[in-house]
Design an enzyme around this catalytic site. Structure first.
Site, mmCIF file in Angstrom:
data_model
loop_
_atom_site.group_PDB
_atom_site.id
_atom_site.type_symbol
_atom_site.label_atom_id
_atom_site.label_comp_id
_atom_site.label_asym_id
_atom_site.label_seq_id
_atom_site.Cartn_x
_atom_site.Cartn_y
_atom_site.Cartn_z
ATOM 1 N N GLU A 166 0.817 -0.998 -0.062
ATOM 2 C CA GLU A 166 0.186 0.405 0.178
ATOM 3 C C GLU A 166 0.208 1.259 0.043
ATOM 4 O OE1 GLU A 166 -2.791 -0.288 3.278
ATOM 5 O OE2 GLU A 166 -3.861 -2.387 2.525
ATOM 6 N N GLU A 366 -5.300 -8.593 0.873
ATOM 7 C CA GLU A 366 -6.217 -8.262 1.949
ATOM 8 C C GLU A 366 -7.665 -7.873 1.912
ATOM 9 O OE1 GLU A 366 -4.517 -5.185 4.231
ATOM 10 O OE2 GLU A 366 -2.498 -5.406 3.971
HETATM 11 O O1 IFM Z 1 -4.073 -3.093 9.171
HETATM 12 C C1 IFM Z 1 -3.681 -2.561 8.034
HETATM 13 C C2 IFM Z 1 -2.739 -2.795 7.403
HETATM 14 O O2 IFM Z 1 -1.979 -2.625 8.411
HETATM 15 C C3 IFM Z 1 -2.597 -2.630 5.255
HETATM 16 N N1 IFM Z 1 -4.547 -2.962 5.309
HETATM 17 C C4 IFM Z 1 -5.325 -1.840 5.840
HETATM 18 C C5 IFM Z 1 -5.700 -2.261 7.291
HETATM 19 C C6 IFM Z 1 -6.782 -2.409 8.117
HETATM 20 O O3 IFM Z 1 -6.272 -1.048 7.805
#
Ligand code: IFM
Length: 466
Positions: A166, A366
């Site tokens: 990200e 994710e």
């Molecule tokens: O916890 C975060 C993660 O570190 C990166 N993506 C989003 C998740 C939830 O906010």
């Protein structure tokens, strides 16, 4: 669609994800140096309740138990991140730091679980920030040196390498709005950071490929935002949230409209000849993190505009160049983060990425949700809301696959409850509950459900898929 009618491609990887600063703790152990998140979380007012990652879930000491849980869940793959300041404190290789990841990787492989390693999940060494951080070009070069070391130490055993997690958050929350470490609010610095993250990604991939001799896959993970609303507002927000990374990484160019929309902020002179060729290294897989769709509309000057974090646009917005774009407060069912629950966005996003970048395999690296789950009188966490969320999003992935999207895997966020950045420990995303005072782990209902779902929907093992 029911579990039994879902179809996933052969070799589809089921996994769960974590990140170093969010789970490891042991912040000052075995030679680890401070990261920007150590500094930020110790700065009063930055993180809820003054929480820090000093202990987190104590994974640094409990990793064996966590690997056992990964195996018991039946996961094909485990996505973790390496802490740069743990393995290269002060820029010097730290054998004790590397040994931790080496043991972790070995333990995963012993259990038949594929290690998916992310090099950068936001924990920049503080001394790199002191030298300028991501807005400074040298950071990209030092990141590539770190990648090369990682390739030398772990390259014989890692299944998939991911350069960045990200980078939008790093650049625009870290340097644009300042709600993440290092807490700078400077739109020009945010755009420079975005470019140097792109450059660091490309240089790191090249460095890894230069030293890794075993077959491995190379990837990056983006939180590609799924915007809905006025086409002009969608175009602008999509530009500085998504295409500022997708363009250079996948097409070797910054989109002209992104350069135009941000021209008042920077002249982009930090992009040097040859950079874009360095950035656009071949990708074996694009990691996609998805949690929710985002509504946008052009601000017509009637009423107070909002920037998506509940502040007027006058407050530092992470959406640089989008001062005339509004981010209305979401409605409908929300998670504990206040994020809308809408799985259709994931299907649409995967279809869009496949359409725009055919030939680039995708993995959902994710997906998950925070809910205010607490143990019931029986001591168990009955998180039906998380099960429903995961169920619907896994369905969305299956539907995208049926529509021809080349989607290779799904990773639940997160294996464990953990340090949720500026929210501290107040938001729980885990399949497994962590009792922070004791570190005790308890499977939530969602963990059992995920294990059973994987069993039922697992594609027949395909010997050719590795
Ligand atoms: O916890 C975060 C993660 O570190 C990166 N993506 C989003 C998740 C939830 O906010």
């Amino acid at each position: 669609m029911t579990d039994s009618t879902r179809r996933f491609p052969a070799g589809f990887l089921w996994g769960a994800a974590t990140a170093a600063y969010q789970i490891e703790g042991a912040a000052a152990e075995d030679g680890r140096a401070p990261s920007i998140w150590d500094t930020y979380s110790r700065t009063p007012g930055r993180v809820r309740d003054g929480d820090t990652g000093d202990v987190a879930t104590d994974h640094y000491h409990r990793w064996r138990e966590d690997v056992a849980a990964v195996a018991d869940l039946g996961l094909d793959a485990y996505r973790f991140s390496i802490s740069w300041p743990r393995v290269l404190p002060g820029g010097h290789s730290n054998p004790r730091g590397w040994d931790f990841y080496s043991r972790l990787v070995d333990a995963l492989l012993e259990r038949g679980v594929k290690p998916v390693a992310t090099l950068y999940h936001w924990d920049l060494p503080q001394d790199e920030e002191d030298r300028g951080g991501w807005p400074a070009r040298d950071t990209a070069h030092r990141f590539a040196e770190y990648a090369e070391q990682a390739g030398r130490v772990l390259g014989d055993r890692v299944h998939t390498w991911t350069t960045l997690n990200e980078p939008w958050c790093t650049a625009f929350l870290g340097y644009g709005s300042g709600v993440h470490a290092p807490g700078r609010a400077d739109p020009a610095a945010a755009l420079a950071a975005a470019h140097h993250l792109n450059l660091g990604h490309g240089l790191a991939l090249r460095a890894l490929r230069g030293v890794v001799r075993s077959p491995a896959r190379y990837s990056v993970t983006l939180n590609v935002h799924h915007f809905r609303g006025d086409p002009e507002a969608v175009r602008k927000a999509d530009g500085v949230a998504n295409r500022v990374f997708l363009g250079p990484m996948l097409d070797g160019a910054y989109p002209a409209d992104v350069l135009a929309d941000t021209a008042a902020v920077t002249d982009w002179s930090f992009v040097r000849d040859g950079d874009l060729a360095d950035v656009a290294q071949p990708l074996d897989v694009l990691g996609v993190n998805y949690y929710n769709p985002t509504r946008v509309r052009m601000w017509r000057g009637d009423g107070a505009p909002a920037n998506g974090h509940g502040h007027a646009v006058a407050a530092a917005s992470p959406f640089v160049g989008c001062d005339d774009v509004e981010f209305p407060a979401p409605s409908g069912p929300l998670t504990a983060m206040g994020w809308p629950i809408d799985a259709s966005g994931l299907e649409e996003l995967l279809v869009r990425l496949h359409r725009d970048h055919p030939g680039v395999p995708l993995t959902v690296t994710e997906n998950g949700a925070a809910f205010p789950d607490e143990p019931g009188p029986d001591g168990e966490v009955h998180d039906a809301d998380r099960i429903a969320y995961l169920h619907d999003h896994i369905d969305a992935v299956a539907r995208a696959a049926v529509r021809g999207v080349d989607v290779r895997g799904y990773f639940a966020w997160s294996l464990l409850d953990n340090f949720e950045w500026a929210h501290g420990y107040s938001k729980r995303f885990g399949l497994i509950r962590v009792d922070y005072p004791t570190g005790r782990r308890t499977w939530k209902d969602s963990a059992r459900w995920y294990r059973d779902t994987i069993r039922r929907t697992r594609a027949p093992r395909d010997a050719s898929a590795g």
